[in-house]
Design an enzyme around this catalytic site. Structure first.
Site, PDB file in Angstrom:
ATOM      1  N   ASP A 204     123.240  52.479  41.058  1.00 46.02           N
ATOM      2  CA  ASP A 204     122.321  53.542  41.452  1.00 46.02           C
ATOM      3  C   ASP A 204     121.739  54.156  40.193  1.00 46.02           C
ATOM      4  OD1 ASP A 204     124.272  55.131  40.300  1.00 46.02           O
ATOM      5  OD2 ASP A 204     124.661  56.336  42.080  1.00 46.02           O
ATOM      6  N   ASP A 206     121.311  58.071  38.439  1.00 49.21           N
ATOM      7  CA  ASP A 206     121.794  59.444  38.573  1.00 49.21           C
ATOM      8  C   ASP A 206     120.999  60.373  37.658  1.00 49.21           C
ATOM      9  OD1 ASP A 206     124.460  58.670  40.046  1.00 49.21           O
ATOM     10  OD2 ASP A 206     124.485  57.451  38.235  1.00 49.21           O
ATOM     11  N   ASP A 317     120.926  59.370  42.939  1.00 48.67           N
ATOM     12  CA  ASP A 317     121.672  60.623  43.098  1.00 48.67           C
ATOM     13  C   ASP A 317     121.017  61.710  42.267  1.00 48.67           C
ATOM     14  OD1 ASP A 317     123.640  59.669  44.792  1.00 48.67           O
ATOM     15  OD2 ASP A 317     125.040  59.179  43.175  1.00 48.67           O
TER      16      ASP A 317
END
Ligand code: TTP
Ligand code: MN
Ligand code: MN
Ligand code: MN
Length: 393
Positions: A204, A206, A317
């Site tokens: 992902d 962040d 995120d």
């Protein structure tokens, strides 16, 4: 016959936060094996064993050269009997029977496939497996009720399994930056997580968001999310409120390791590189049709004439922190997860301090220690500063 005196013996401090662990791993076969056993333990609700394997793998990641024999490991910390047996097996037989057995086991394979769905944890996967669900296909046929996160996870399964590149992370960074300064001029974003540690790919991306004036960050996340949504960048998002309150009489015991910042788990719709320059607007009718047709785990459905989608789904995120907690948030969200765990263990066991992503509390002085940089926090903890690129424990 190897002369014992010629064998290089390694020396490594027992806390990962006392070591410099770069991405230059000289023992990937051994660390992959131990990481797999760690993952299997974590997926089986055996966190203690999981941490033990993670610690053992981290010690090997910190070695300056490949291990060639178990005698070199004498005196190294964190290598229990179980880990040593796995290492010996690999060094002497080329593979560990336990690791190979685990990899092939139906249970592990099912746990992996199911928990690879965004929104599905070990508990849920366990329940489904007990109901005879071992694959995505079986899950779809089962009529199990999926929550919104799991539905999105299933829909974008193939995309989310593809590693995110640094170039994609930077492209998303530009979008998030535009969103953030549009809704609050002067607000700042910082890339955190694995990419800040220099990783070339991640599961992902962040970001930590703050504003140099304390309090201006309040209410920022919903505005950022609305902006991103209005521009068609979000395929899924779930925002959770900030629930952190600094206690006057010391840190309240947190219910879990989860911190309490305002945060957003999301799935971004990222245009392909050649399309990124042109500003992304609302979904075109063609896109919408693709979205509907793009049910990857069943059949492929009708493809548009071009044969390719021009975007992919990426997990992102977002975390918002007030500037007074920024250094702690930065340190706490840069990782690695084991490095963070070891920092908190060092603080608690060796310094009688409580470290979180919000603050550092000195139990002896009975007060919070303010910091405006990561360097200051390391100094409070009596540690040499370790830069992000050397926190890859
Ligand atoms: P991750 O994004 O899970 O991990 P990563 O960025 O190191 O690796 P990957 O490339 O696979 O994405 O978490 C990033 C950091 O955020 C990690 O050090 C721990 C921290 N963190 C929290 O502080 N609270 C949380 O609830 C979570 C999930 C992570
Ligand atoms: Mn090297
Ligand atoms: Mn990450
Ligand atoms: Mn993350």
């Amino acid at each position: 016959q190897i002369d014992e005196a010629e064998v290089v013996a390694f020396s490594v401090p027992s806390y990962a936060c006392l070591r410099r662990t770069t991405l230059d791993n000289h023992n990937p076969v051994l660390t992959d094996a131990l990481s797999l056993l760690a993952e299997n333990a974590e997926l089986s609700d055996e966190d203690g064993r999981g941490v033990a394997f993670r610690r053992a793998a981290a010690v090997l990641k910190a070695l300056p050269e490949p291990v060639t024999g178990v005698t070199q490991l004498r005196g190294l910390p964190c290598l229990g009997g179980h880990s040593l047996r796995v290492i010996r097996d690999i060094l002497e037989n080329g593979a560990s029977s336990e690791v190979e057995f685990t990899k092939q086991s139906e249970r592990f394979k099912a746990l992996k496939v199911l928990t690879d769905i965004f929104g599905v944890g070990a508990k849920t996967a366990e329940r489904w497996i007990r109901d005879g669900i071992h694959s995505l296909h079986q899950l779809q046929e089962s009529g199990q009720t999926l929550n919104r996160a799991q539905q999105a996870g299933l829909e974008h399964y193939d995309d989310l399994k593809q590693p995110v590149t640094k170039a994609e992370a930077d492209a998303i960074g530009e979008i998030v930056e535009e969103a953030v300064v549009s809704v609050l001029p002067g607000a700042q974003i910082t890339l955190i997580g694995g990419f800040r540690r220099g990783k070339l790919t991640g599961h992902d991306v962040d970001f930590l968001i703050t504003h140099p004036e304390e309090g201006r960050e309040v209410g920022l996340m919903p505005k950022v999310v609305s902006w991103l949504e209005s521009q068609g960048f979000l395929l899924y998002q779930k925002t959770t409120r900030n629930s952190y309150l600094e206690a006057k009489d010391g840190p309240a015991r947190p219910a879990s390791n989860m911190d309490r910042f305002e945060r957003c788990f999301s799935i971004f719709k990222l245009a392909d590189a050649e399309k990124r320059g042109t500003k992304q607007t609302e979904n075109t009718p063609e896109d919408t049709c693709r979205l509907a047709a793009h049910s990857q785990v069943t059949d492929e459905g009708p493809k548009p004439a071009s044969g390719h989608r021009r975007w992919r789904a990426v997990r992102v995120d977002l975390v918002v922190s007030p500037i007074s907690q920024f250094a702690f948030a930065l340190l706490g969200w840069t990782g690695s997860k084991l490095f963070e765990r070891e920092l908190r263990r060092w603080a608690g066991h060796e310094k009688a301090m409580s470290l979180s992503s919000h603050a550092l509390y000195d139990n002896k002085q009975g007060r919070y220690l303010k910091a405006t940089s990561e360097e200051e926090i390391f100094t409070y903890l009596g540690l040499e500063y370790i830069p992000p690129s050397e926190r890859n424990a």
